[in-house]
Write a protein that holds these residues in place. Structure first.
Motif, PDB file in Angstrom:
ATOM      1  N   LYS A   4      -7.779  -1.637  -4.177  1.00  0.00           N
ATOM      2  CA  LYS A   4      -8.449  -0.352  -4.178  1.00  0.00           C
ATOM      3  C   LYS A   4      -7.629   0.655  -4.338  1.00  0.00           C
ATOM      4  CE  LYS A   4     -11.943  -1.823  -0.675  1.00  0.00           C
ATOM      5  NZ  LYS A   4     -12.437  -1.575   0.739  1.00  0.00           N
ATOM      6  N   ASN A   5      -8.134   1.723  -4.887  1.00  0.00           N
ATOM      7  CA  ASN A   5      -7.511   3.283  -5.001  1.00  0.00           C
ATOM      8  C   ASN A   5      -6.108   3.031  -5.634  1.00  0.00           C
ATOM      9  OD1 ASN A   5      -9.681   3.646  -3.219  1.00  0.00           O
ATOM     10  ND2 ASN A   5      -8.384   3.781  -1.418  1.00  0.00           N
ATOM     11  N   THR A   6      -6.033   2.326  -6.777  1.00  0.00           N
ATOM     12  CA  THR A   6      -4.791   1.948  -7.428  1.00  0.00           C
ATOM     13  C   THR A   6      -4.824   2.298  -9.058  1.00  0.00           C
ATOM     14  OG1 THR A   6      -4.251   0.222  -5.833  1.00  0.00           O
ATOM     15  CG2 THR A   6      -3.294   0.014  -7.855  1.00  0.00           C
ATOM     16  N   GLY A  13      -3.762   5.928  -6.571  1.00  0.00           N
ATOM     17  CA  GLY A  13      -2.412   5.851  -6.605  1.00  0.00           C
ATOM     18  C   GLY A  13      -1.623   6.021  -5.333  1.00  0.00           C
ATOM     19  N   ASP A  14      -0.411   6.015  -5.642  1.00  0.00           N
ATOM     20  CA  ASP A  14       0.559   6.033  -4.350  1.00  0.00           C
ATOM     21  C   ASP A  14       0.480   7.625  -3.772  1.00  0.00           C
ATOM     22  OD1 ASP A  14       2.816   6.770  -2.586  1.00  0.00           O
ATOM     23  OD2 ASP A  14       4.173   5.557  -3.909  1.00  0.00           O
ATOM     24  N   PRO A  15       0.167   7.840  -2.662  1.00  0.00           N
ATOM     25  CA  PRO A  15      -0.090   9.269  -2.076  1.00  0.00           C
ATOM     26  C   PRO A  15       0.895  10.265  -2.195  1.00  0.00           C
ATOM     27  CG  PRO A  15      -1.020   7.613  -0.530  1.00  0.00           C
ATOM     28  CD  PRO A  15      -0.199   7.063  -1.478  1.00  0.00           C
ATOM     29  N   LYS A  28       0.901  -1.241  -0.073  1.00  0.00           N
ATOM     30  CA  LYS A  28      -0.014   0.134  -0.131  1.00  0.00           C
ATOM     31  C   LYS A  28       0.835   1.287  -0.097  1.00  0.00           C
ATOM     32  CE  LYS A  28      -0.763  -0.204   4.947  1.00  0.00           C
ATOM     33  NZ  LYS A  28      -1.699  -0.180   5.956  1.00  0.00           N
ATOM     34  N   ASN A  29       0.399   2.447  -0.501  1.00  0.00           N
ATOM     35  CA  ASN A  29       1.165   3.569  -0.652  1.00  0.00           C
ATOM     36  C   ASN A  29       2.472   3.589  -1.311  1.00  0.00           C
ATOM     37  OD1 ASN A  29      -1.144   4.628   1.148  1.00  0.00           O
ATOM     38  ND2 ASN A  29      -0.110   4.304   2.980  1.00  0.00           N
ATOM     39  N   ILE A  62      -3.511  -1.563  -2.104  1.00  0.00           N
ATOM     40  CA  ILE A  62      -4.276  -0.501  -1.857  1.00  0.00           C
ATOM     41  C   ILE A  62      -3.411   0.788  -2.129  1.00  0.00           C
ATOM     42  CG2 ILE A  62      -5.467   0.993  -0.286  1.00  0.00           C
ATOM     43  CD1 ILE A  62      -6.162  -1.617   1.162  1.00  0.00           C
ATOM     44  N   ASN A  63      -4.060   2.075  -2.733  1.00  0.00           N
ATOM     45  CA  ASN A  63      -3.158   3.130  -3.007  1.00  0.00           C
ATOM     46  C   ASN A  63      -1.971   2.905  -3.668  1.00  0.00           C
ATOM     47  OD1 ASN A  63      -5.332   4.335  -0.690  1.00  0.00           O
ATOM     48  ND2 ASN A  63      -4.850   5.382  -2.574  1.00  0.00           N
ATOM     49  N   CYS A  64      -1.963   2.260  -4.571  1.00  0.00           N
ATOM     50  CA  CYS A  64      -0.667   2.145  -5.377  1.00  0.00           C
ATOM     51  C   CYS A  64      -0.467   2.393  -6.710  1.00  0.00           C
ATOM     52  CB  CYS A  64      -0.149   0.396  -5.223  1.00  0.00           C
ATOM     53  SG  CYS A  64       0.234  -0.224  -3.694  1.00  0.00           S
ATOM     54  N   THR A  65       0.661   2.597  -7.184  1.00  0.00           N
ATOM     55  CA  THR A  65       0.883   3.084  -8.634  1.00  0.00           C
ATOM     56  C   THR A  65       1.680   1.963  -9.099  1.00  0.00           C
ATOM     57  OG1 THR A  65       0.762   5.480  -8.168  1.00  0.00           O
ATOM     58  CG2 THR A  65       1.783   4.770 -10.399  1.00  0.00           C
TER      59      THR A  65
END
Length: 474
Positions: A387-389, A467-469, A324-325, A359-362
């Protein structure tokens, strides 16, 4: 030379509590039986030595507790992040009608607590003239410090871990320091962390030819910038000769179990030419792997980068894998699998489950012509979260079922939502089929450019928190 990326704050992992919770009354309610003798007084703030901080089991929150001051009308509390002592950040301010505060907790953080006792008009008691100040932190205690400029291979050869050492051994590297690794470093069954002692200032580690870290226990890399271009070995390798003491810890089917987590957190890994972690002949069940707040560039020009999976378990598997992140990319399209396993949960027992969480990755230019992951598929014991990727040129057109080795199946448990899949310069969301609830997919160009390591997403993705925050503009 690889690019330097910024490192932002990381998510939390559990560590040991800092103290035992103190007991006291929940609140002051004005009852005469509570404090009839404390009247017409100027109160004092609680004794700093009697304040306790207790982490929750998962490390995400903490309870700060202090002894009651009789006759008080409450307490004024202020909590600061002081990772930069010159620029404290106020996290929380509150008036507490009691003697404890539950609040969010970040790993590897320096805190300052200001606590002042308030007066009570009913008893004509005045507030304390001074606050109690308490500095504390959530860092794992340091086992040893490694001096700036050291070759870590040579240093551990000269300073081997004592065989009778137990517990989690944390080695601190100098923030901003320069280190090299000239060969394999074996940690055996010791749980080890290598970290910069500053969360915001990483240490630099240059891997030499054939160098890597070998273990059959929990292992952590934290707050490091690692130049991996000179080695063609997995950065973290699980030993071919683990101790029999970790065999059959669950079930009786011959697996070797790494029960403590394997973690890469707050790192930048440049020019990786092999796996980030891998096993060979031994049949492992690594219970938990976490990659968090990390950037990894896979260098396709290194021959092994095209054949080695990012995470490779030749004879075993990971029970719970979370990334994640984070950003994982190649500047050119590569064919390396993201995860490649051989074992199945039922190889341990019929009750075992497996989790893959993104989660939240690029993610960009990985396993372009392949299923994204390669292992036994369609199992009812598998759980997938995506999610959120932002996904660009990764896996076959149907990236989603590629997590399940290409099989469209409702057997696994799926949790998918708020993602973008971009392939060959076009939206690939229509291809993300094969499960009952594929969730929301964005159809616009995410705007990233992996060839130039540019990952700031388009406005739509930024607004959606995809994506990555670290790449989202403030």
């Amino acid at each position: 030379m690889y690019i330097h990326y910024s490192i932002k704050k990381a998510s939390l992992l559990p560590i040991m509590a800092l103290g035992l919770m103190a007991s006291c009354a929940d609140h002051y309610d004005g009852d005469e039986a509570w404090s009839p003798k404390v009247q017409n007084a100027t109160l004092t703030s609680p004794d700093a030595e009697k304040i306790t901080i207790t982490a929750s089991p998962d490390g995400s929150t903490m309870t700060i507790a202090w002894p009651v001051v009789y006759g008080a009308g409450g307490y004024a509390v202020a909590l600061y992040n002081v990772n930069d002592p010159n620029s404290p950040v106020l996290l929380k301010t509150d008036t507490i009608d009691g003697c404890s505060l539950n609040t969010a907790r970040e790993e590897d953080t320096n805190y300052k607590l200001e606590l002042r006792t308030l007066g009570n008009q009913k008893y004509n008691n005045s507030e304390a003239k001074e606050s109690t100040n308490l500095a504390f932190n959530t860092f794992l205690p340091t086992y040893a410090e490694i001096p700036d400029g050291a070759d870590l291979k040579e240093w551990f050869t000269a300073n081997p871990i004592p065989e009778d050492s137990t517990g989690h051994l944390c080695y601190d590297l100098t923030p901003g320091g320069q280190y090299t690794v000239s060969g394999k470093i074996e940690f055996g069954g010791h749980q080890v962390t290598l970290r910069s002692s500053s969360k915001t200032t990483p240490a630099n580690v240059v891997m030499g030819a054939g160098s890597y870290f070998e273990t059959y226990a929990g292992f952590t890399l934290k707050y490091l910038i690692i130049d991996a271009q000179a080695t063609n070995k997995p950065l973290i390798s699980f030993s071919d000769e683990p101790s029999e003491s970790i065999q059959n810890l669950i079930g009786e089917k011959g697996c070797y179990f790494i029960m403590d987590p394997v973690v890469v957190q707050g790192c930048v890994i440049g020019k990786l030419g092999s796996s980030i972690m891998a096993s060979n002949s031994a049949k492992y069940d690594v219970r938990t792997v976490s990659i968090n707040n990390t950037v990894v560039e896979i260098d396709k020009t290194i021959p092994t980068a095209n054949s080695a999976a990012f995470v490779y378990m030749k004879s075993g598997f990971i029970s719970d894998f979370t990334i994640k992140n984070s950003t994982v990319f190649s500047r050119e399209r590569s064919e390396c699998f993201f995860i490649q396993h051989s074992g199945r949960p039922k190889d341990v027992s019929d009750e075992e489950q497996r989790y893959t969480t993104i989660i939240n990755c690029t993610l960009a230019n990985l396993a372009y012509g392949k299923n994204f992951c390669d292992y036994h598929n369609g199992q009812t014991t598998y759980h997938y979260t995506l999610k959120n990727t932002i996904i660009q040129d990764c896996g076959k057109a149907n990236f989603l079922t590629g997590l399940n080795k290409g099989q469209s199946s409702d057997n696994p448990i799926w949790d998918v939502n708020n993602n973008t899949c971009w392939r060959d310069g076009a939206d690939a969301s229509a291809s993300q089929t094969g499960i009952k609830s594929p969730g929301l997919w964005f159809t616009n160009d995410p705007g990233i450019d992996p060839a130039n390591a540019q990952f700031t997403p388009a406005a739509e993705q930024q607004e959606a928190g995809q994506g990555d925050p670290r790449w989202i503009e403030d």
